[in-house]
Design a protein around this motif. Structure first.
Motif, PDB file in Angstrom:
ATOM      1  N   LEU A 121       0.866  -1.128   0.058  1.00  0.00           N
ATOM      2  CA  LEU A 121      -0.039   0.067  -0.017  1.00  0.00           C
ATOM      3  C   LEU A 121       0.893   1.260  -0.110  1.00  0.00           C
ATOM      4  CD1 LEU A 121      -2.651  -1.132   2.737  1.00  0.00           C
ATOM      5  CD2 LEU A 121      -3.155  -0.713   0.018  1.00  0.00           C
ATOM      6  N   ARG A 122       1.771   1.282   0.854  1.00  0.00           N
ATOM      7  CA  ARG A 122       2.863   2.527   0.891  1.00  0.00           C
ATOM      8  C   ARG A 122       3.471   2.539  -0.422  1.00  0.00           C
ATOM      9  NH1 ARG A 122       4.746  -0.577   6.026  1.00  0.00           N
ATOM     10  NH2 ARG A 122       3.287   0.424   7.753  1.00  0.00           N
ATOM     11  N   GLY A 123       3.946   1.581  -0.936  1.00  0.00           N
ATOM     12  CA  GLY A 123       4.474   1.669  -2.268  1.00  0.00           C
ATOM     13  C   GLY A 123       3.556   2.175  -3.469  1.00  0.00           C
ATOM     14  N   CYS A 124       2.305   1.794  -3.372  1.00  0.00           N
ATOM     15  CA  CYS A 124       1.468   2.308  -4.265  1.00  0.00           C
ATOM     16  C   CYS A 124       1.307   3.916  -4.256  1.00  0.00           C
ATOM     17  CB  CYS A 124       0.084   1.701  -4.068  1.00  0.00           C
ATOM     18  SG  CYS A 124      -0.135  -0.090  -4.746  1.00  0.00           S
ATOM     19  N   ILE A 125       1.089   4.226  -3.031  1.00  0.00           N
ATOM     20  CA  ILE A 125       1.122   5.776  -3.005  1.00  0.00           C
ATOM     21  C   ILE A 125       2.430   6.579  -3.238  1.00  0.00           C
ATOM     22  CG2 ILE A 125       0.941   7.552  -1.027  1.00  0.00           C
ATOM     23  CD1 ILE A 125      -0.881   5.567   0.601  1.00  0.00           C
ATOM     24  N   ALA A 126       3.708   5.917  -2.808  1.00  0.00           N
ATOM     25  CA  ALA A 126       4.763   6.373  -3.302  1.00  0.00           C
ATOM     26  C   ALA A 126       5.005   6.494  -4.885  1.00  0.00           C
ATOM     27  CB  ALA A 126       5.919   5.638  -2.734  1.00  0.00           C
ATOM     28  N   GLY A 127       4.531   5.501  -5.519  1.00  0.00           N
ATOM     29  CA  GLY A 127       4.575   5.438  -7.057  1.00  0.00           C
ATOM     30  C   GLY A 127       3.812   6.596  -7.650  1.00  0.00           C
ATOM     31  N   ALA A 128       2.536   7.007  -7.070  1.00  0.00           N
ATOM     32  CA  ALA A 128       1.826   7.937  -7.677  1.00  0.00           C
ATOM     33  C   ALA A 128       2.266   9.391  -7.465  1.00  0.00           C
ATOM     34  CB  ALA A 128       0.511   7.910  -7.100  1.00  0.00           C
ATOM     35  N   SER A 129       3.135   9.662  -6.466  1.00  0.00           N
ATOM     36  CA  SER A 129       3.697  11.076  -5.925  1.00  0.00           C
ATOM     37  C   SER A 129       4.080  11.710  -7.235  1.00  0.00           C
ATOM     38  CB  SER A 129       4.318  10.978  -4.680  1.00  0.00           C
ATOM     39  OG  SER A 129       3.646  10.355  -3.664  1.00  0.00           O
ATOM     40  N   GLY A 130       3.594  12.983  -7.406  1.00  0.00           N
ATOM     41  CA  GLY A 130       4.146  13.965  -8.277  1.00  0.00           C
ATOM     42  C   GLY A 130       4.300  13.556  -9.815  1.00  0.00           C
ATOM     43  N   ARG A 131       3.622  12.433 -10.232  1.00  0.00           N
ATOM     44  CA  ARG A 131       3.675  11.978 -11.604  1.00  0.00           C
ATOM     45  C   ARG A 131       2.650  12.609 -12.507  1.00  0.00           C
ATOM     46  NH1 ARG A 131       4.375   5.386 -11.112  1.00  0.00           N
ATOM     47  NH2 ARG A 131       4.370   5.538 -13.370  1.00  0.00           N
ATOM     48  N   ALA A 132       2.630  12.647 -13.716  1.00  0.00           N
ATOM     49  CA  ALA A 132       1.430  13.166 -14.729  1.00  0.00           C
ATOM     50  C   ALA A 132       0.231  12.410 -14.724  1.00  0.00           C
ATOM     51  CB  ALA A 132       2.155  13.163 -16.192  1.00  0.00           C
ATOM     52  N   PRO A 133      -0.801  12.878 -15.128  1.00  0.00           N
ATOM     53  CA  PRO A 133      -2.283  12.194 -14.870  1.00  0.00           C
ATOM     54  C   PRO A 133      -2.195  10.714 -15.575  1.00  0.00           C
ATOM     55  CG  PRO A 133      -2.445  14.402 -15.586  1.00  0.00           C
ATOM     56  CD  PRO A 133      -1.133  14.342 -15.243  1.00  0.00           C
ATOM     57  N   GLY A 134      -1.333  10.695 -16.660  1.00  0.00           N
ATOM     58  CA  GLY A 134      -1.612   9.334 -17.336  1.00  0.00           C
ATOM     59  C   GLY A 134      -0.707   8.347 -16.566  1.00  0.00           C
ATOM     60  N   GLU A 135       0.362   8.898 -15.679  1.00  0.00           N
ATOM     61  CA  GLU A 135       1.224   7.768 -15.069  1.00  0.00           C
ATOM     62  C   GLU A 135       0.632   7.584 -13.834  1.00  0.00           C
ATOM     63  OE1 GLU A 135       4.587  10.362 -15.309  1.00  0.00           O
ATOM     64  OE2 GLU A 135       5.433   9.405 -16.995  1.00  0.00           O
ATOM     65  N   VAL A 136      -0.370   8.244 -13.067  1.00  0.00           N
ATOM     66  CA  VAL A 136      -0.540   7.905 -11.565  1.00  0.00           C
ATOM     67  C   VAL A 136      -1.615   6.880 -11.902  1.00  0.00           C
ATOM     68  CG1 VAL A 136       0.077  10.202 -10.952  1.00  0.00           C
ATOM     69  CG2 VAL A 136      -2.234   9.545 -11.477  1.00  0.00           C
ATOM     70  N   PHE A 137      -2.406   6.582 -12.783  1.00  0.00           N
ATOM     71  CA  PHE A 137      -3.601   5.831 -12.952  1.00  0.00           C
ATOM     72  C   PHE A 137      -3.080   4.231 -12.274  1.00  0.00           C
ATOM     73  CE2 PHE A 137      -6.214   2.545 -14.833  1.00  0.00           C
ATOM     74  CZ  PHE A 137      -7.659   3.045 -14.613  1.00  0.00           C
ATOM     75  N   GLU A 138      -1.953   3.807 -12.711  1.00  0.00           N
ATOM     76  CA  GLU A 138      -1.965   2.355 -12.236  1.00  0.00           C
ATOM     77  C   GLU A 138      -1.567   2.217 -10.848  1.00  0.00           C
ATOM     78  OE1 GLU A 138       0.837   0.186 -14.748  1.00  0.00           O
ATOM     79  OE2 GLU A 138      -0.386   0.348 -16.474  1.00  0.00           O
ATOM     80  N   PRO A 139      -0.554   3.083 -10.067  1.00  0.00           N
ATOM     81  CA  PRO A 139      -0.392   2.894  -8.876  1.00  0.00           C
ATOM     82  C   PRO A 139      -1.699   3.182  -7.881  1.00  0.00           C
ATOM     83  CG  PRO A 139       0.664   4.934  -9.810  1.00  0.00           C
ATOM     84  CD  PRO A 139       0.281   4.070 -10.792  1.00  0.00           C
ATOM     85  N   ASN A 140      -2.515   4.029  -8.626  1.00  0.00           N
ATOM     86  CA  ASN A 140      -3.894   4.569  -7.870  1.00  0.00           C
ATOM     87  C   ASN A 140      -4.584   3.346  -7.905  1.00  0.00           C
ATOM     88  OD1 ASN A 140      -2.967   7.132  -6.922  1.00  0.00           O
ATOM     89  ND2 ASN A 140      -4.015   8.062  -8.502  1.00  0.00           N
ATOM     90  N   ARG A 141      -4.786   2.536  -8.868  1.00  0.00           N
ATOM     91  CA  ARG A 141      -5.388   1.376  -9.212  1.00  0.00           C
ATOM     92  C   ARG A 141      -4.783   0.298  -8.350  1.00  0.00           C
ATOM     93  NH1 ARG A 141      -5.468  -0.345 -15.373  1.00  0.00           N
ATOM     94  NH2 ARG A 141      -3.211  -0.558 -14.775  1.00  0.00           N
ATOM     95  N   ASP A 142      -3.712   0.213  -8.058  1.00  0.00           N
ATOM     96  CA  ASP A 142      -2.907  -0.972  -7.419  1.00  0.00           C
ATOM     97  C   ASP A 142      -3.391  -0.718  -6.028  1.00  0.00           C
ATOM     98  OD1 ASP A 142      -1.788  -1.609  -9.722  1.00  0.00           O
ATOM     99  OD2 ASP A 142       0.330  -0.780  -9.424  1.00  0.00           O
ATOM    100  N   PHE A 143      -3.515   0.540  -5.592  1.00  0.00           N
ATOM    101  CA  PHE A 143      -4.078   0.713  -3.984  1.00  0.00           C
ATOM    102  C   PHE A 143      -4.895   0.122  -3.890  1.00  0.00           C
ATOM    103  CE2 PHE A 143      -5.829   2.903  -0.458  1.00  0.00           C
ATOM    104  CZ  PHE A 143      -4.988   3.050   0.348  1.00  0.00           C
TER     105      PHE A 143
END
Length: 256
Positions: A121-143
């Protein structure tokens, strides 16, 4: 009901009841013919029907035959996804189902999560931080994938997957506004804090609030225009998923 349909129904009953277990070989065609008093063509049609329903698999050769299939969550989810799409289920109905599934699951996750679940869960949040809209979809989904799996009930994922996949087809992920994405990140962090603390009530409340905000602030901004066969649904009373967070998630994706 035709003869082959009746035969297929009885064999299905015997499979579902456990008389035939996954991996078991069904009686050979001559034995089925004699046992049910039907022709070989009737038996073959019945077996084809069961195979189309993924209840059996046929192996050719001397050691072949018809074997009871092992349950495959992908087949179940794919069937439900197609059915939901054909029903033209509306966004409000889909988001209601998200609440019914994910809110209780978050409470269970707070009670059942492991150290590995928390790390993911922490890794998913870290993976979404500061990324472009098209790039945050997957980590947000992973959460949401990890949160569902942390609840410890595999049926949750099987039922939730087609809902997310239908929603995935309704949105243009690159169009998500920055403010909405920042809100998603903040709300994921709040949910995580409750799960870390083992606070089931807090996790449920935070997840409900998060899904309400997705419904009102995020989905309207990225929803595709309705097609000719689809019209907006009236609001209901209720108000993200393929994995980079681990090998299992990569092999068994769930999409929002």
């Amino acid at each position: 009901m035709t003869a082959y349909q009746a035969l297929a129904a009885d064999l299905r009953r015997r499979i579902v009841s456990g008389e035939f277990q996954p991996g078991d070989r069904l009686p050979v065609e001559p034995d089925l013919c004699a046992g049910y008093g039907v022709s070989r063509s009737t038996v073959r049609e019945a077996l084809r029907l069961l195979a189309s329903q993924h209840l059996i698999r046929t192996v050719r050769g001397v050691t072949g035959g018809s074997f009871v299939a092992r349950p495959d969550p992908d087949h179940i989810s794919a069937y439900l996804e197609t059915s939901f799409d054909m029903m033209r289920v509306g966004i409000d109905q889909l988001t209601e189902i998200r609440e019914l599934l994910e809110v209780p699951a978050a409470g269970l996750a707070a009670l059942r999560r492991t150290g590995t679940d928390l790390d993911l869960l922490r890794g998913c949040i870290a993976g979404a931080s500061g990324r472009a809209p098209g790039e945050v979809f997957e980590p947000n989904r992973d959460f949401h994938v990890v949160l569902l799996r942390a609840a410890g009930n595999p049926l949750l994922e099987i039922v939730a997957r087609p809902v997310f996949e239908v929603l995935e087809g309704r949105f243009v992920r690159d169009r998500a506004p920055r403010a909405a994405l920042d809100g998603i990140d903040r709300e994921h962090r709040i949910i995580l804090r409750h799960v870390e603390a083992g606070d089931a009530a807090g996790a449920r409340e935070a997840t409900l609030r998060h899904l309400e905000n997705l419904r009102t602030a995020y989905y309207p901004s990225v929803e595709r225009p309705p097609g000719p066969a689809e019209s907006p649904e009236p609001a209901g009373p209720f108000r993200d998923l393929r994995g980079r967070a681990g090998k299992e998630m990569t092999e068994r994706p769930i999409d929002r």
